[in-house]
Motif scaffolding. Structure first.
Motif, short mmCIF file in Angstrom:
data_model
loop_
_atom_site.label_atom_id
_atom_site.label_comp_id
_atom_site.label_asym_id
_atom_site.label_seq_id
_atom_site.Cartn_x
_atom_site.Cartn_y
_atom_site.Cartn_z
N ASN A 33 0.87 -1.17 0.00
CA ASN A 33 0.00 0.00 0.00
C ASN A 33 0.91 1.23 0.00
OD1 ASN A 33 -2.23 -1.66 0.26
ND2 ASN A 33 -2.37 -1.38 2.48
N MET A 34 0.51 2.26 -0.74
CA MET A 34 1.35 3.45 -0.88
C MET A 34 0.61 4.69 -0.41
SD MET A 34 4.21 2.37 -2.12
CE MET A 34 4.95 3.94 -2.61
N GLY A 35 1.36 5.65 0.09
CA GLY A 35 0.74 6.88 0.56
C GLY A 35 1.52 8.11 0.14
N TRP A 36 0.83 9.23 0.20
CA TRP A 36 1.45 10.56 0.04
C TRP A 36 1.25 11.32 1.35
CZ3 TRP A 36 4.41 12.37 -3.91
CH2 TRP A 36 4.36 11.70 -5.12
N PHE A 37 2.31 11.95 1.79
CA PHE A 37 2.28 12.83 2.96
C PHE A 37 2.82 14.19 2.53
CE2 PHE A 37 1.51 10.22 6.82
CZ PHE A 37 1.37 8.99 6.21
N ARG A 38 2.61 15.18 3.38
CA ARG A 38 3.19 16.48 3.12
C ARG A 38 3.64 17.13 4.43
NH1 ARG A 38 -2.25 19.72 1.07
NH2 ARG A 38 -3.29 19.88 3.11
N GLU A 39 4.61 17.99 4.29
CA GLU A 39 5.16 18.68 5.46
C GLU A 39 5.35 20.15 5.11
OE1 GLU A 39 8.27 16.50 7.35
OE2 GLU A 39 9.10 18.28 8.33
N ALA A 40 4.55 20.99 5.75
CA ALA A 40 4.65 22.43 5.56
C ALA A 40 5.62 23.01 6.58
CB ALA A 40 3.27 23.07 5.72
N PRO A 41 6.18 24.17 6.29
CA PRO A 41 7.13 24.78 7.24
C PRO A 41 6.52 24.95 8.61
CG PRO A 41 7.19 25.93 5.14
CD PRO A 41 6.05 24.96 5.06
N GLY A 42 7.22 24.47 9.63
CA GLY A 42 6.76 24.62 10.99
C GLY A 42 5.65 23.69 11.41
N ASP A 90 -1.90 24.35 0.55
CA ASP A 90 -1.33 23.09 0.06
C ASP A 90 0.19 23.18 -0.09
OD1 ASP A 90 -4.16 22.84 -2.12
OD2 ASP A 90 -3.84 21.73 -0.25
N THR A 91 0.75 24.35 0.11
CA THR A 91 2.19 24.53 0.01
C THR A 91 2.91 23.66 1.03
OG1 THR A 91 2.02 26.78 -0.85
CG2 THR A 91 4.07 26.18 0.26
N ALA A 92 3.83 22.82 0.54
CA ALA A 92 4.53 21.87 1.42
C ALA A 92 5.53 21.09 0.59
CB ALA A 92 3.53 20.91 2.08
N VAL A 93 6.34 20.32 1.28
CA VAL A 93 7.13 19.29 0.63
C VAL A 93 6.29 18.01 0.67
CG1 VAL A 93 9.24 17.92 0.66
CG2 VAL A 93 9.32 20.35 1.27
N TYR A 94 6.14 17.38 -0.47
CA TYR A 94 5.31 16.18 -0.59
C TYR A 94 6.20 14.95 -0.70
CZ TYR A 94 1.06 18.89 -1.10
OH TYR A 94 -0.01 19.72 -0.87
#
Length: 125
Positions: A33-42, A90-94
């Protein structure tokens, strides 16, 4: 073991679209199973979407439902995230990731064993 490489990030105006790709190497990709995550600043890394090993089931965070679509091509060892109607929040590193578990409903980043290096998405207002 699975190695993952994301691509497709960039700068886009609000309301625009981007398609992220995650290329996987390893003969067992189709069993994960695969997923997408994201990490925004802070902020902490957060779940975005997941897809079952067969592609038959998907799951989304409430914040992206109706705007994002996850898909996969097991023959091509690739997972995609189509992102429409993008918003500044939605701005983030994905990141794409391969799950440790058979159950699809896994939302914590610790539930995922293998990670890509990330691709940056910036949405301007």
């Amino acid at each position: 073991q699975v190695q993952l490489v994301e691509s497709g990030g960039g700068l886009v105006q609000a309301g625009g679209s981007l398609r992220l790709s995650c290329a996987a190497s390893g003969r067992t990709f189709s069993s994960y199973n695969m997923g997408w995550f994201r990490e925004a600043p802070g902020k902490e890394r957060e779940f975005v979407a997941a897809i079952s090993w067969s592609g038959g089931r998907t799951d989304y965070a409430d914040s992206v439902k109706g705007r994002f679509t996850i898909s996969r091509d097991n023959a091509g060892n690739t997972v995609y995230l189509q992102m429409n109607n993008l918003k500044p929040e939605d701005t983030a590193v994905y990141y794409c990731a391969a799950s440790r578990y058979l159950e699809l409903e896994k939302y914590d980043w610790t539930d995922y064993a293998y990670w890509g290096q990330g691709t940056r998405v910036t949405v301007s207002s």
